[in-house]
Design an enzyme around this catalytic site. Structure first.
Site, PDB file in Angstrom:
ATOM      1  N   LYS A  44      -0.131   1.811   8.038  1.00 22.90           N
ATOM      2  CA  LYS A  44      -0.420   2.510   6.789  1.00 22.90           C
ATOM      3  C   LYS A  44       0.574   2.038   5.733  1.00 22.90           C
ATOM      4  O   LYS A  44       1.726   1.707   6.071  1.00 22.90           O
ATOM      5  CB  LYS A  44      -0.261   4.028   7.021  1.00 22.90           C
ATOM      6  CG  LYS A  44      -0.321   4.882   5.770  1.00 22.90           C
ATOM      7  CD  LYS A  44      -1.704   4.918   5.146  1.00 22.90           C
ATOM      8  CE  LYS A  44      -1.737   5.761   3.862  1.00 22.90           C
ATOM      9  NZ  LYS A  44      -3.035   5.614   3.167  1.00 22.90           N
ATOM     10  N   CYS A 127      -3.461   0.822  -4.617  1.00 19.51           N
ATOM     11  CA  CYS A 127      -3.778   2.199  -4.241  1.00 19.51           C
ATOM     12  C   CYS A 127      -4.354   2.942  -5.445  1.00 19.51           C
ATOM     13  O   CYS A 127      -3.694   3.068  -6.470  1.00 19.51           O
ATOM     14  CB  CYS A 127      -2.545   2.944  -3.744  1.00 19.51           C
ATOM     15  SG  CYS A 127      -2.956   4.678  -3.394  1.00 19.51           S
TER      16      CYS A 127
HETATM   17  C1  DHB Z   1      -4.298   5.131  -0.306  1.00 15.86           C
HETATM   18  C2  DHB Z   1      -5.511   4.561  -0.574  1.00 15.86           C
HETATM   19  C3  DHB Z   1      -5.592   3.215  -0.763  1.00 15.86           C
HETATM   20  O1  DHB Z   1      -6.756   2.576  -1.010  1.00 15.86           O
HETATM   21  C4  DHB Z   1      -4.450   2.457  -0.689  1.00 15.86           C
HETATM   22  O2  DHB Z   1      -4.522   1.144  -0.881  1.00 15.86           O
HETATM   23  C5  DHB Z   1      -3.245   3.031  -0.413  1.00 15.86           C
HETATM   24  C6  DHB Z   1      -3.171   4.379  -0.227  1.00 15.86           C
HETATM   25  C7  DHB Z   1      -4.167   6.561  -0.108  1.00 15.86           C
HETATM   26  O3  DHB Z   1      -4.827   7.338  -0.815  1.00 15.86           O
HETATM   27  O4  DHB Z   1      -3.371   6.964   0.746  1.00 15.86           O
END
Ligand code: DHB
Length: 308
Positions: A44, A127
């Site tokens: 993540k 994001c």
């Molecule tokens: C999140 C969503 C995304 O598309 C990303 O690249 C990074 C984080 C999120 O909402 O956590």
């Protein structure tokens, strides 16, 4: 069928892996990826400190795809750095996704995870879900400035995760900036930002954060993903390793990403829907298509899209 690939100097036993964000936040999820038939473990996107993220409901899957506004929930870079030695035991590359709400945060997260030397770092320039924070990848100057500073900190091969672009001018400008920045790979695409999915019965949005606006993924975004893979493949003359992400639900989808120029392929929404067993199914389906088409490996089909 040989689905192994060389990606940005790293050997992957399979061209398939999770997309950052999908089932890769906790130790348990990351270890499940280690045991699964995923060619790498992608984390993540990590920030310097733990984040709980946006309020629920923040992820919703529906027949054509998914929408999310997670808000970067993650354990924090020091926790992922501490986990890395255990993840290495699975004998596959670890790709650390790095994010931040400011340049200082990006640098701090990058510094913490680089200290334990993940195989690759994927800088998340895209994001869409932090209220008040635009996607950096839509601002070429801001991206250039950020990457210039990250280069000083990241001592393993560093690539970028880009948002979808919808005009060739934006892909041209981004490619020129990335060439100058000396990135090792390009990952396209992140979710299609700020869509809105409505439940007509309940007369409401399906997720809570940002009034229901969120990043779209899954089958519905495949043509946008393929267009971006193809555009960057061409702009870099086939010499930039590309991680194709977006709309991969079947082996045929993986094959299409390969034809457009992807060296390896990430799975997000379908992994959320099916769990880590998805990799085995995709391997089987991809192997069947490649064999039927007379290819001897996934690498053989890369970039072979015919234009009419
Ligand atoms: C999140 C969503 C995304 O598309 C990303 O690249 C990074 C984080 C999120 O909402 O956590």
């Amino acid at each position: 069928m040989d689905l192994s690939v060389e990606f940005a100097g790293v050997r992957l036993a399979s061209c398939l892996m999770n997309a950052a964000g999908a089932l890769c936040v906790t130790r348990d999820e990351l270890e499940a990826l280690g045991r699964a038939r995923s060619g790498a473990i992608v984390t993540k996107s990590m920030t310097p400190a733990l984040r709980r993220g946006n309020p629920d409901p923040r992820y919703h899957s529906f027949p054509g795809g998914s929408i999310n506004s997670m808000g970067l929930p993650n354990l924090g870079a020091p926790a992922y750095a501490a986990l890395l030695p255990d993840l290495r035991r699975f004998g596959k590359p670890v790709i650390a996704s790095v994010a931040g709400l400011s340049t200082a945060e990006f640098l701090e997260a990058a510094r913490a995870i680089t200290a334990v030397r993940p195989d690759l770092v994927e800088v998340n320039l895209s994001c869409p879900n932090i209220p008040g924070k635009p996607q950096i990848g839509y601002d070429v100057q801001a991206s250039r400035a950020l990457l210039r500073q990250l280069r000083e900190v990241v001592t393993v091969p560093m690539g970028v995760k880009l948002p979808p672009y919808f005009d060739p001018v934006h892909q041209d400008a981004t490619a020129a900036m990335l060439r100058e920045a000396g990135v090792a790979f390009v990952s396209v695409i992140n979710s299609v930002g700020n869509g809105l999915v409505v439940d007509p019965e309940r007369e409401c949005a399906v997720i809570k954060p940002k009034g229901g606006f969120g990043g779209l993924g899954g089958a519905m975004i495949k043509p946008v993903a393929l267009a971006n893979v193809r555009a960057f493949w061409k702009l870099f003359g086939g010499r930039m390793p590309i991680l194709g992400t977006g709309g991969v639900v079947s082996g045929a989808d993986v094959f299409e990403h390969g034809l457009c120029g992807a060296s390896a392929v990430q799975v997000g929404t379908a992994l959320m829907d099916e769990g880590v067993g998805v990799f085995e199914r995709l391997e089987r389906e991809l192997g069947e298509i490649l064999a039927r088409k007379g290819y001897r490996s996934f690498e053989d089909c890369r970039g072979k899209l015919r234009e009419l």
